[in-house]
Design an enzyme around this catalytic site. Structure first.
Site, PDB file in Angstrom:
ATOM      1  N   LYS A  55      -1.830  -2.263   7.166  1.00 41.55           N
ATOM      2  CA  LYS A  55      -2.425  -3.411   7.197  1.00 41.55           C
ATOM      3  C   LYS A  55      -2.067  -4.163   6.333  1.00 41.55           C
ATOM      4  CE  LYS A  55      -5.467  -4.183   8.615  1.00 41.55           C
ATOM      5  NZ  LYS A  55      -4.816  -5.576   8.739  1.00 41.55           N
ATOM      6  N   ASP A  88       1.085  -0.971   0.091  1.00 45.29           N
ATOM      7  CA  ASP A  88      -0.004   0.051   0.111  1.00 45.29           C
ATOM      8  C   ASP A  88       0.976   1.236   0.010  1.00 45.29           C
ATOM      9  OD1 ASP A  88      -1.824   2.084   0.744  1.00 45.29           O
ATOM     10  OD2 ASP A  88      -2.331   1.363   2.564  1.00 45.29           O
ATOM     11  N   TYR A  92       1.667  -0.240  14.936  1.00 47.13           N
ATOM     12  CA  TYR A  92       0.071  -0.207  14.297  1.00 47.13           C
ATOM     13  C   TYR A  92       0.637   1.078  12.522  1.00 47.13           C
ATOM     14  CZ  TYR A  92      -4.188  -0.169  11.014  1.00 47.13           C
ATOM     15  OH  TYR A  92      -4.953  -0.445  10.269  1.00 47.13           O
TER      16      TYR A  92
HETATM   17  C1  F6R Z   1      -6.770   1.126   6.706  1.00 48.27           C
HETATM   18  C2  F6R Z   1      -7.725   1.239   7.229  1.00 48.27           C
HETATM   19  C3  F6R Z   1      -8.549   1.786   7.244  1.00 48.27           C
HETATM   20  C4  F6R Z   1      -7.717   2.775   8.539  1.00 48.27           C
HETATM   21  C5  F6R Z   1      -8.552   3.835   9.287  1.00 48.27           C
HETATM   22  C6  F6R Z   1      -7.638   5.221   9.819  1.00 48.27           C
HETATM   23  O1  F6R Z   1      -5.638   0.139   5.839  1.00 48.27           O
HETATM   24  O2  F6R Z   1      -7.728  -0.301   7.205  1.00 48.27           O
HETATM   25  O3  F6R Z   1      -9.870   1.448   8.492  1.00 48.27           O
HETATM   26  O4  F6R Z   1      -7.150   2.264   9.790  1.00 48.27           O
HETATM   27  O5  F6R Z   1      -8.685   4.464   7.783  1.00 48.27           O
HETATM   28  O6  F6R Z   1      -6.842   5.509   8.816  1.00 48.27           O
HETATM   29  P1  F6R Z   1      -6.018   6.870   9.262  1.00 48.27           P
HETATM   30  O7  F6R Z   1      -5.817   6.306  10.890  1.00 48.27           O
HETATM   31  O8  F6R Z   1      -5.048   6.883   8.327  1.00 48.27           O
HETATM   32  O9  F6R Z   1      -7.018   7.626   9.774  1.00 48.27           O
HETATM   33 MG    MG Z   2      -4.070   2.036   3.169  1.00 44.86          MG
HETATM   34 MG    MG Z   3      -4.485  -2.461   1.958  1.00 45.62          MG
END
Ligand code: F6R
Ligand code: MG
Ligand code: MG
Length: 370
Positions: free
Chosen positions: A236, A11, A233
């Site tokens: 993903k 990603d 973290y």
């Molecule tokens: C990314 C994922 C999303 C993010 C969520 C918060 O693969 O699973 O659910 O974790 O959109 O993202 P941030 O922390 O970047 O605002």
């Molecule tokens: Mg992402």
């Molecule tokens: Mg992804």
């Protein structure tokens, strides 16, 4: 001839948020990989995406863990990251966790599934790609495909697979692995792989009694866990897998049947929720509702002398409408739980998310219960 089938993914920026890969990033990957094909590093390739993950599917004769191929993937992700920065995409360079390439992309952020095998006269290979979930999401379907006679009719009626398979299971916490045979050790296997956040199937091999070489994998799954690399973290660990099919292996339809249930997986919204795994076409591989639900795509190729046919988008079929509908019903049901387990992951699995930062604030206010 021995061919290596490699899927390397990362990603490197989402559009918008974590929904999908921008087509300009796929164009960059295409340009890099066609250059590598011309200079004979690759036999063939296909560039695609699943949600916000850029997927490089490649064939070559350099074996697994080839420096040349990994460097090519790494440089492709770096160039795509630059483009993502130019376009202002979200989380540009998210899975690029190191500054310098050291010979192999493993442990640097991207996910890798590679296997080298002697190509058969006709070689069907399926690339599976998931978004908003973790490597253990493959345990259930891979088990069903290679060990469950209720899924795979050939285990009962085809003498060439009646003896079963060997599962290579990795303990991703202790960094150990164990090989277990089915059907004779299936209860031991299930004891491990049911704990999918810790034990993940890495490879499946034919048995010694098979007509296929028993040291050449029939399936391989990426097992990289990003939090173990970064210590917290960061994104993903959306996994990928490659599965070979037919003539001494499960049929294409038996392989796809493993994804007909919409089983519950972890990794939805903020890597912190359980939800159904919905099989979708590449066109539908964009994570929208609550950043999901978790998705899986499947591209089927025939491989010949390392060359790939155009892929067939295997879940782009009404036969999978029912499981999509069912996944939506499960989505409704799970979402009603809001922040409650088992929609939200148990505390132990939340350790590497952003929750401990919130909990820290409360720490001082706890007093001993008298
Ligand atoms: C990314 C994922 C999303 C993010 C969520 C918060 O693969 O699973 O659910 O974790 O959109 O993202 P941030 O922390 O970047 O605002
Ligand atoms: Mg992402
Ligand atoms: Mg992804």
């Amino acid at each position: 001839m021995k061919i290596t089938f490699s899927i390397i993914k990362a990603d490197v920026g989402g559009w918008p948020g974590h929904v999908k890969v921008h087509p300009d990033l796929e164009k960059i990957a295409y340009k890099q990989l066609i250059g590598a094909q011309r200079s004979k590093i690759l036999k063939d390739f296909h560039v695609t995406h699943c949600g916000d993950d850029l997927e490089l599917i490649m064939t070559h004769t350099n074996g697994v863990d080839s420096k040349e191929v990994h460097e090519l993937a790494w440089n492709t992700f770096l160039e795509a990251t630059e483009k993502a920065r130019d376009l202002g995409l979200y989380g540009a360079g998210q899975d690029i966790l190191s500054d310098a390439f050291s010979g192999n992309v493993r442990g640097m952020g991207p996910g890798v599934a590679e296997m080298e095998f002697t190509e058969r006269k006709a070689e069907p290979v399926i690339a599976f790609m998931m978004d908003k979930t973790e490597p253990g999401a493959f345990n259930y379907p891979i088990y069903k495909i290679f060990a469950d006679p209720f899924n795979t009719a050939g285990l009962i009626i085809d003498p060439s697979i009646h003896d079963g398979f060997v599962f290579d299971v990795w303990d991703i916490k202790e960094h150990k692995n164990v090989k277990l045979k089915t059907p004779e050790e299936m209860y031991d296997l299930l004891a491990l792989i049911g704990a999918k956040s810790r034990f993940v199937i890495k490879h499946v091999y034919p048995k010694k009694s098979s007509k296929l070489p028993s040291d050449e994998a029939a399936a391989v799954i990426s097992t990289e866990k990003l939090y173990q690399i970064a210590g917290e973290y960061v994104g993903k660990d959306d996994p990928v897998a490659a599965v070979r099919a037919q003539s001494g292996l499960p049929a294409v339809g038996e392989v796809l049947e493993g994804f007909s249930h919409g089983h519950l997986v972890s990794g939805w919204m903020r890597g912190s929720h359980n939800g159904p795994l919905m099989p979708v076409s590449v066109e539908q591989a964009q994570c929208t509702r609550f950043d999901g639900p978790p998705r899986v795509t499947a591209l089927g190729f025939q491989m010949h002398n390392g060359k790939l046919t155009e892929p067939v988008d295997l879940f782009d079929d009404p036969a999978f409408d029912y499981v999509r509908k069912q996944s939506q019903q499960i989505t409704e049901y799970m979402r009603v739980h809001g922040p409650f387990e088992p929609h939200r992951l148990p505390m132990a699995d939340m350790e590497y998310t952003t929750l401990p930062k919130v909990m820290k604030k409360l720490g001082k206010r706890f007093t001993n219960v008298k």
